[in-house]
Design an enzyme around this catalytic site. Structure first.
Site, short mmCIF file in Angstrom:
data_model
loop_
_atom_site.label_atom_id
_atom_site.label_comp_id
_atom_site.label_asym_id
_atom_site.label_seq_id
_atom_site.Cartn_x
_atom_site.Cartn_y
_atom_site.Cartn_z
N GLN A 163 0.87 -1.18 0.00
CA GLN A 163 0.00 0.00 0.00
C GLN A 163 0.91 1.24 0.00
O GLN A 163 1.41 1.65 1.05
CB GLN A 163 -0.90 0.00 1.23
CG GLN A 163 -1.68 -1.29 1.44
CD GLN A 163 -2.84 -1.46 0.47
OE1 GLN A 163 -3.67 -0.56 0.32
NE2 GLN A 163 -2.91 -2.61 -0.19
N GLY A 185 -12.09 2.99 3.06
CA GLY A 185 -11.07 2.09 2.55
C GLY A 185 -10.11 2.76 1.58
O GLY A 185 -10.28 3.92 1.17
N HIS A 186 -9.11 1.99 1.18
CA HIS A 186 -8.07 2.53 0.30
C HIS A 186 -8.61 2.90 -1.07
O HIS A 186 -9.51 2.26 -1.59
CB HIS A 186 -6.89 1.55 0.19
CG HIS A 186 -7.25 0.17 -0.26
ND1 HIS A 186 -6.41 -0.89 -0.13
CD2 HIS A 186 -8.38 -0.33 -0.82
CE1 HIS A 186 -6.98 -1.98 -0.60
NE2 HIS A 186 -8.17 -1.66 -1.03
N ASN A 187 -8.05 3.98 -1.61
CA ASN A 187 -8.36 4.48 -2.96
C ASN A 187 -9.74 5.12 -3.08
O ASN A 187 -10.14 5.51 -4.20
CB ASN A 187 -8.25 3.38 -4.03
CG ASN A 187 -6.93 2.65 -3.98
OD1 ASN A 187 -5.90 3.24 -3.71
ND2 ASN A 187 -6.98 1.34 -4.22
#
Length: 355
Positions: free
Chosen positions: A216, A257-259
């Protein structure tokens, strides 16, 4: 309620000055010299306090109201007792928010905890390579890593951890116990107690002996005037960035969450979970405890009811609700049908048992 030492009353503002400042109409000019020191709900407002009403449901409480003035729109003015002046506004809710902020500025963001003789507590750690502009306050037990840049007027609460190379803009407040890693924050950002910004996202791939962690290496970008609630978590991107748009307000205990990319001036209520790589437009409102699937798009101006499950794209300007989330009129129709069937079943069961 007794005297509130946490948020003491203002030294006082005249009603006429409040009306002039915010462009409201004062119903009784003779009351213009009345002093207002705080705000309160209708049922317990005192002569030095303001309250507000948004509907006729408040009519009964107004009969015994002792407020110094009541904020309302023109359509509700007739509900106000003759002995109480009205502050009339086309946007009474907005006016109440503005007056409350004026009377209680210390309540608008987390306050300092420690009484400090210096701007940087000797009990804090600030890496020598970090750059702090004038007026930055760092409370005890905070840790500021290498290469960090913090803008003028920003306050760092006790026990805050700011990772290496993080950039924080001017006039921000980072409350006690928060952590900020791999992130760029704009100006006038508020991060409440215990929030977690920039930890790695939940990314794994199947491997020969179980799950393999996916790197990440993205960042979190938080634009100007964003507020992030207590114990909310915002993961950094996998390879792209996680972005929170200007003016967006995020409640407590939200997981992003990511992105994920959230647009400008959105409102996200507590308990919401947003899975990775989802795109959310401007002005979106998401009710509490809603789950949002990953890799979907929610258009501008969407409203999502509390406790919904959003599993696919939502067109701009629509209202959705339910699990799975669908247009609100369909959700309400389905709920009415389910309730009718349940009542019919109960009726038949009762007739059978009585037979």
């Amino acid at each position: 309620m007794e005297y509130n030492a946490f948020f003491p009353p203002h030294e006082g503002l005249r009603l006429k000055d409040i009306a002039d400042l915010f462009g409201a109409e004062l119903s009784d000019d003779a009351a213009g010299e009345r002093i207002i020191r705080s705000v309160a709900p209708v049922y317990r407002a005192k002569p030095d306090q303001l309250c507000y009403i948004l509907s006729r449901k408040s009519g009964e409480e107004l009969l015994t109201c002792e407020a110094g003035a009541v904020i309302c729109d023109a359509a509700l003015k007739s509900l106000i007792p003759s002995h109480i002046p009205a502050l009339i506004s086309k946007t009474p809710h907005t006016l109440f928010a503005q007056v409350g902020a004026l009377l209680h500025p210390s309540a608008m963001r987390p306050s300092l905890v420690a009484r400090m003789e210096a701007e940087i507590s000797p009990a804090a750690y600030v890496d020598p390579s970090a750059k702090l502009e004038p007026g930055v306050i760092v409370e005890p037990m905070a840790v500021i890593g290498a290469g960090v840049h913090i803008g003028a007027g920003t306050r760092i609460g006790p026990g805050v951890v700011i990772g290496s190379d993080v950039q924080i803009g001017r006039d921000c407040t980072i409350a006690g116990g928060a952590s900020i890693l791999a992130a760029l924050l704009g100006n006038n950002v508020i991060i409440h107690n215990g929030a977690r910004i920039g930890q790695d996202g939940f990314g794994y791939a199947p491997g020969p002996r179980g799950m393999l962690k996916i790197v990440q290496i993205g960042r979190v970008i938080i634009q100007d005037h964003v507020e992030v609630g207590a114990n909310t978590t915002i993961d950094r991107g996998t390879m792209d960035d996680t972005v929170i748009g200007e003016g967006t307000k995020i409640d407590n205990q939200v997981q992003i969450g990511h992105n994920v990319r959230i647009g400008r001036h959105c409102g996200i209520v507590s308990g919401v979970g947003i899975a990775g790589s989802t795109r959310i437009g401007d002005g979106v409102m998401i009710g509490g405890a809603t789950g949002v699937n990953g890799h979907i798009t929610i258009g501008d101006g969407v409203q999502i009811a509390a406790m919904s499950g959003v599993v696919s794209d939502v067109p701009a300007g629509t209202r959705y609700g339910g699990i799975p989330a669908r247009p609100m009129k369909h959700f309400l129709r389905d709920m009415a049908d389910i309730l009718a069937r349940a009542e019919e079943r109960d009726k038949k069961t009762g007739e059978k048992n009585n037979g």
